[in-house]
Design a protein around this motif. Structure first.
Motif, PDB file in Angstrom:
ATOM      1  N   VAL A 234       0.842  -1.196   0.000  1.00  0.00           N
ATOM      2  CA  VAL A 234       0.000   0.000   0.000  1.00  0.00           C
ATOM      3  C   VAL A 234       0.879   1.248   0.000  1.00  0.00           C
ATOM      4  O   VAL A 234       0.608   2.222  -0.718  1.00  0.00           O
ATOM      5  N   ALA A 235       1.946   1.224   0.789  1.00  0.00           N
ATOM      6  CA  ALA A 235       2.861   2.362   0.842  1.00  0.00           C
ATOM      7  C   ALA A 235       3.508   2.607  -0.520  1.00  0.00           C
ATOM      8  O   ALA A 235       3.660   3.757  -0.946  1.00  0.00           O
ATOM      9  N   ALA A 236       3.871   1.535  -1.207  1.00  0.00           N
ATOM     10  CA  ALA A 236       4.492   1.674  -2.531  1.00  0.00           C
ATOM     11  C   ALA A 236       3.526   2.325  -3.513  1.00  0.00           C
ATOM     12  O   ALA A 236       3.921   3.163  -4.337  1.00  0.00           O
ATOM     13  N   PHE A 237       2.255   1.958  -3.424  1.00  0.00           N
ATOM     14  CA  PHE A 237       1.241   2.582  -4.282  1.00  0.00           C
ATOM     15  C   PHE A 237       1.119   4.067  -3.980  1.00  0.00           C
ATOM     16  O   PHE A 237       1.132   4.911  -4.887  1.00  0.00           O
ATOM     17  N   LEU A 238       1.031   4.406  -2.696  1.00  0.00           N
ATOM     18  CA  LEU A 238       0.881   5.812  -2.318  1.00  0.00           C
ATOM     19  C   LEU A 238       2.126   6.633  -2.636  1.00  0.00           C
ATOM     20  O   LEU A 238       2.046   7.850  -2.810  1.00  0.00           O
TER      21      LEU A 238
END
Length: 259
Positions: A234-238
């Motif tokens: 999720v962090a990589a997406f954000l």
């Protein structure tokens, strides 16, 4: 690990606080796998942080470790002095693109047993440090950058045995929304991730107790504990351009816990 020249974060630089283990470590590894140069911050876990940086390097990525206690302003200034020097060495500039505010502490104990000292300790790291680490980052973050705060699903689910922790993460959520409004003109997005119970060293005793393990897994609609990699993705997406139209959001990444 994808080639750094082709990853979604190629050419980007990230600072991940509390990245020596657990969720922070997984986020550092994930961002590096997409091509980012990662500053692996740690408070006291020197060996673990260096192991994280070394693993990134061994897998073809780029990283370096930085140690600083974040409970004191002097240490926050020292962190950025070291970061400025390292970034200058690696990139020729003191600016960076992604700040992940992951460093935090939690204490599980009843409201009635929460002392002034315990509350101050939790707020010092989870709120005060996050506030000033972010403030110091603003003169260094490039336009179009990303700020990702790690909050918790306890901000939407009653947790009487983690009252002080819940209070601190509620402040993180409020800060996230307000900062997103302020930084929108610079194209900087600000979002928070709210993990549920996650299989990390911090929760080892609960994971290893069969009854507690099963009870926590049953809280999730997906019937299991979260893994650090679940949050890191999720962090990589954000952190990527894929999330360019998302800001001021509290992203629940708890596997549907306590629905």
């Amino acid at each position: 690990m994808p080639n750094g020249e082709t990853g979604k974060l190629s050419g980007k630089t990230a600072l991940v606080t509390g990245a020596s283990r657990g969720i922070g470590r997984a986020i550092a590894l994930r961002l590096a796998s997409e091509g980012a140069l990662v500053a692996v911050h740690y408070g006291r876990s020197t060996r673990e942080a260096q192991e994280t940086a070394n693993l990134i390097t061994q897998q073809g990525g780029r990283a370096f470790a930085l140690g600083a206690e974040l409970s004191h302003m002097g240490e926050i200034h020292r962190l950025y002095t070291m970061l400025d020097k390292k970034l200058q060495e690696h990139t020729g500039a003191k600016t960076f693109d992604i700040l992940v505010n992951n460093a935090g502490i939690g204490r599980a104990l009843p409201f009635e047993e929460t002392t002034e000292e315990i509350l101050e300790e939790i707020l010092s790291i989870n709120v005060k440090a996050l506030f000033f680490v972010t403030r110091e980052a603003l003169t260094r973050l490039r336009g179009g950058g990303r700020i990702i705060n790690i909050s918790s699903f306890v901000t939407r689910s009653a947790s009487p045995t983690a009252m002080a922790y819940s209070l601190s993460k509620g402040a993180v959520n409020t800060f996230t929304v307000a900062l997103a409004q302020q930084l929108g003109a610079r194209g900087i997005t600000v979002n928070a991730i709210m993990p549920g119970y996650t299989n990390t060293e911090m929760n080892a005793s609960a994971v290893n107790d069969p009854a507690t393990n099963a009870s926590v897994a049953a809280m999730s609609a997906l019937g299991r504990w979260g893994e650090p990699e679940d949050i890191a993705d999720v962090a990589a997406f954000l952190a990527s351009s894929d999330s360019r139209w998302i800001t001021g959001q509290l992203v629940d990444a708890s596997g549907g816990s306590a629905l």
